[in-house]
Write a protein that holds these residues in place. Sequence first.
Motif, PDB file in Angstrom:
ATOM      1  N   LEU A 190      -2.834  10.298  -7.654  1.00  0.00           N
ATOM      2  CA  LEU A 190      -2.116   9.158  -8.233  1.00  0.00           C
ATOM      3  C   LEU A 190      -2.128   8.023  -7.224  1.00  0.00           C
ATOM      4  O   LEU A 190      -1.636   8.182  -6.096  1.00  0.00           O
ATOM      5  N   GLY A 191      -2.671   6.874  -7.617  1.00  0.00           N
ATOM      6  CA  GLY A 191      -2.758   5.721  -6.731  1.00  0.00           C
ATOM      7  C   GLY A 191      -1.710   4.673  -7.067  1.00  0.00           C
ATOM      8  O   GLY A 191      -1.570   4.276  -8.227  1.00  0.00           O
ATOM      9  N   PHE A 192      -0.996   4.234  -6.029  1.00  0.00           N
ATOM     10  CA  PHE A 192       0.051   3.223  -6.176  1.00  0.00           C
ATOM     11  C   PHE A 192      -0.278   2.014  -5.300  1.00  0.00           C
ATOM     12  O   PHE A 192      -0.005   2.025  -4.106  1.00  0.00           O
ATOM     13  N   PRO A 193      -0.878   0.968  -5.882  1.00  0.00           N
ATOM     14  CA  PRO A 193      -1.172  -0.225  -5.104  1.00  0.00           C
ATOM     15  C   PRO A 193       0.098  -0.829  -4.498  1.00  0.00           C
ATOM     16  O   PRO A 193       1.169  -0.785  -5.116  1.00  0.00           O
ATOM     17  N   CYS A 194      -0.051  -1.367  -3.288  1.00  0.00           N
ATOM     18  CA  CYS A 194       1.091  -1.942  -2.567  1.00  0.00           C
ATOM     19  C   CYS A 194       0.604  -3.140  -1.768  1.00  0.00           C
ATOM     20  O   CYS A 194      -0.449  -3.082  -1.130  1.00  0.00           O
ATOM     21  N   ASN A 195       1.374  -4.223  -1.785  1.00  0.00           N
ATOM     22  CA  ASN A 195       1.001  -5.455  -1.078  1.00  0.00           C
ATOM     23  C   ASN A 195       1.879  -5.689   0.148  1.00  0.00           C
ATOM     24  O   ASN A 195       1.995  -6.813   0.617  1.00  0.00           O
ATOM     25  N   GLN A 196       2.516  -4.648   0.675  1.00  0.00           N
ATOM     26  CA  GLN A 196       3.460  -4.825   1.781  1.00  0.00           C
ATOM     27  C   GLN A 196       2.820  -4.816   3.163  1.00  0.00           C
ATOM     28  O   GLN A 196       3.503  -5.038   4.151  1.00  0.00           O
ATOM     29  N   PHE A 197       1.543  -4.518   3.252  1.00  0.00           N
ATOM     30  CA  PHE A 197       0.906  -4.398   4.559  1.00  0.00           C
ATOM     31  C   PHE A 197      -0.191  -5.442   4.699  1.00  0.00           C
ATOM     32  O   PHE A 197      -1.291  -5.284   4.192  1.00  0.00           O
ATOM     33  N   GLY A 198       0.126  -6.531   5.365  1.00  0.00           N
ATOM     34  CA  GLY A 198      -0.842  -7.587   5.607  1.00  0.00           C
ATOM     35  C   GLY A 198      -1.310  -8.298   4.357  1.00  0.00           C
ATOM     36  O   GLY A 198      -2.373  -8.924   4.363  1.00  0.00           O
ATOM     37  N   GLY A 199      -0.538  -8.217   3.258  1.00  0.00           N
ATOM     38  CA  GLY A 199      -0.931  -8.889   2.013  1.00  0.00           C
ATOM     39  C   GLY A 199      -2.295  -8.420   1.518  1.00  0.00           C
ATOM     40  O   GLY A 199      -3.055  -9.206   0.956  1.00  0.00           O
ATOM     41  N   GLN A 200      -2.602  -7.131   1.698  1.00  0.00           N
ATOM     42  CA  GLN A 200      -3.934  -6.625   1.400  1.00  0.00           C
ATOM     43  C   GLN A 200      -4.117  -6.162  -0.046  1.00  0.00           C
ATOM     44  O   GLN A 200      -5.145  -5.588  -0.384  1.00  0.00           O
ATOM     45  N   GLU A 201      -3.107  -6.404  -0.884  1.00  0.00           N
ATOM     46  CA  GLU A 201      -3.254  -6.125  -2.318  1.00  0.00           C
ATOM     47  C   GLU A 201      -2.704  -7.305  -3.111  1.00  0.00           C
ATOM     48  O   GLU A 201      -1.698  -7.214  -3.797  1.00  0.00           O
ATOM     49  N   PRO A 202      -3.379  -8.472  -2.991  1.00  0.00           N
ATOM     50  CA  PRO A 202      -2.871  -9.675  -3.661  1.00  0.00           C
ATOM     51  C   PRO A 202      -3.200  -9.739  -5.152  1.00  0.00           C
ATOM     52  O   PRO A 202      -2.625 -10.542  -5.873  1.00  0.00           O
ATOM     53  N   LYS A 203      -4.110  -8.896  -5.611  1.00  0.00           N
ATOM     54  CA  LYS A 203      -4.571  -8.959  -7.002  1.00  0.00           C
ATOM     55  C   LYS A 203      -3.491  -8.509  -7.986  1.00  0.00           C
ATOM     56  O   LYS A 203      -2.578  -7.778  -7.631  1.00  0.00           O
ATOM     57  N   GLY A 204      -3.665  -8.913  -9.236  1.00  0.00           N
ATOM     58  CA  GLY A 204      -2.819  -8.423 -10.314  1.00  0.00           C
ATOM     59  C   GLY A 204      -3.340  -7.079 -10.790  1.00  0.00           C
ATOM     60  O   GLY A 204      -4.444  -6.650 -10.424  1.00  0.00           O
ATOM     61  N   GLU A 205      -2.579  -6.414 -11.650  1.00  0.00           N
ATOM     62  CA  GLU A 205      -2.921  -5.070 -12.086  1.00  0.00           C
ATOM     63  C   GLU A 205      -4.300  -4.976 -12.750  1.00  0.00           C
ATOM     64  O   GLU A 205      -5.075  -4.080 -12.446  1.00  0.00           O
ATOM     65  N   ASP A 230      -7.929  -4.696  -0.177  1.00  0.00           N
ATOM     66  CA  ASP A 230      -8.523  -5.495   0.893  1.00  0.00           C
ATOM     67  C   ASP A 230      -8.195  -4.932   2.270  1.00  0.00           C
ATOM     68  O   ASP A 230      -7.907  -5.678   3.206  1.00  0.00           O
ATOM     69  N   CYS A 231      -8.240  -3.621   2.414  1.00  0.00           N
ATOM     70  CA  CYS A 231      -7.824  -2.936   3.628  1.00  0.00           C
ATOM     71  C   CYS A 231      -9.028  -2.244   4.270  1.00  0.00           C
ATOM     72  O   CYS A 231      -9.976  -1.879   3.579  1.00  0.00           O
ATOM     73  N   GLY A 232      -8.981  -2.042   5.569  1.00  0.00           N
ATOM     74  CA  GLY A 232     -10.033  -1.297   6.245  1.00  0.00           C
ATOM     75  C   GLY A 232     -10.177   0.111   5.698  1.00  0.00           C
ATOM     76  O   GLY A 232     -11.246   0.721   5.794  1.00  0.00           O
ATOM     77  N   PHE A 233      -9.088   0.637   5.112  1.00  0.00           N
ATOM     78  CA  PHE A 233      -9.128   1.990   4.553  1.00  0.00           C
ATOM     79  C   PHE A 233      -9.529   2.012   3.072  1.00  0.00           C
ATOM     80  O   PHE A 233      -9.617   3.084   2.468  1.00  0.00           O
ATOM     81  N   THR A 234      -9.769   0.837   2.482  1.00  0.00           N
ATOM     82  CA  THR A 234     -10.102   0.761   1.053  1.00  0.00           C
ATOM     83  C   THR A 234     -11.258   1.687   0.652  1.00  0.00           C
ATOM     84  O   THR A 234     -11.209   2.273  -0.432  1.00  0.00           O
ATOM     85  N   PRO A 235     -12.276   1.885   1.510  1.00  0.00           N
ATOM     86  CA  PRO A 235     -13.345   2.821   1.133  1.00  0.00           C
ATOM     87  C   PRO A 235     -12.843   4.241   0.852  1.00  0.00           C
ATOM     88  O   PRO A 235     -13.571   5.040   0.246  1.00  0.00           O
ATOM     89  N   GLN A 236     -11.599   4.564   1.242  1.00  0.00           N
ATOM     90  CA  GLN A 236     -11.044   5.880   0.918  1.00  0.00           C
ATOM     91  C   GLN A 236     -10.905   6.078  -0.592  1.00  0.00           C
ATOM     92  O   GLN A 236     -10.777   7.217  -1.053  1.00  0.00           O
ATOM     93  N   TYR A 237     -10.926   4.997  -1.363  1.00  0.00           N
ATOM     94  CA  TYR A 237     -10.915   5.152  -2.824  1.00  0.00           C
ATOM     95  C   TYR A 237     -12.040   6.097  -3.248  1.00  0.00           C
ATOM     96  O   TYR A 237     -11.876   6.912  -4.150  1.00  0.00           O
ATOM     97  N   LYS A 238     -13.192   5.974  -2.602  1.00  0.00           N
ATOM     98  CA  LYS A 238     -14.343   6.817  -2.937  1.00  0.00           C
ATOM     99  C   LYS A 238     -14.012   8.287  -2.666  1.00  0.00           C
ATOM    100  O   LYS A 238     -14.294   9.156  -3.489  1.00  0.00           O
ATOM    101  N   GLY A 239     -13.391   8.571  -1.525  1.00  0.00           N
ATOM    102  CA  GLY A 239     -13.003   9.943  -1.193  1.00  0.00           C
ATOM    103  C   GLY A 239     -11.918  10.464  -2.113  1.00  0.00           C
ATOM    104  O   GLY A 239     -11.929  11.643  -2.496  1.00  0.00           O
ATOM    105  N   LEU A 240     -10.970   9.593  -2.468  1.00  0.00           N
ATOM    106  CA  LEU A 240      -9.905  10.004  -3.392  1.00  0.00           C
ATOM    107  C   LEU A 240     -10.499  10.382  -4.748  1.00  0.00           C
ATOM    108  O   LEU A 240     -10.100  11.375  -5.358  1.00  0.00           O
ATOM    109  N   GLU A 241     -11.459   9.593  -5.207  1.00  0.00           N
ATOM    110  CA  GLU A 241     -12.112   9.891  -6.490  1.00  0.00           C
ATOM    111  C   GLU A 241     -12.888  11.208  -6.393  1.00  0.00           C
ATOM    112  O   GLU A 241     -12.865  12.019  -7.321  1.00  0.00           O
TER     113      GLU A 241
END
Length: 160
Positions: free
Chosen positions: A59-74, A34-45
């Motif tokens: 290798l992607g490591f989800p993290c919820n430490q910045f503005g609660g922008q990864e609230p989802k479960g795995e 849920d981050c402004g940079f989330t569209p980078q997933y497309k570039g990473l792929e």
Amino acid sequence: MSTFDFTAQDIAGSTVDLSKYKGKVLLIVNTASDCGFTPQYKGLEKVYEQFKDKGAVVLGFPCNQFGGQEPKGEAEIGAFCEKNFGVTFPLFSKVDVNGAGAHPLFQHLKKEAPGLLGTQAIKWNFTKFLIKKDGSVYKRYSPQTSPEELVGDIEKLLAE
């Protein structure tokens, strides 16, 4: 100590020994859905697709430490990344990248490649670390650096 000396839980909860990537160039990224940079997933792929058969892995490591922008479960994170961005590169379970509970891998990466003015803390989602084939840290990149901008450095490390 090398990047290959660590283990991490993959998105399905299995332990992955990072030594399985010995001899490969790694691009390690702390991600969020849920981050402004989330569209980078497309570039990473795109980078992963371009280099996976040439010896580089994202290798992607989800993290919820910045503005609660990864609230989802795995399971939700994996489904979101696949559905919205076609992610096929390895994703890991959520980790902390800063603070006392920071994953040992990220403690290592920050020490080996400090940020601006020598600060170790990761400032935001989509901070990237490029790892050489021998497991040493080559460079840290800011969230603003697009995955596509790393292609030249990845090609350089693959040629070494």
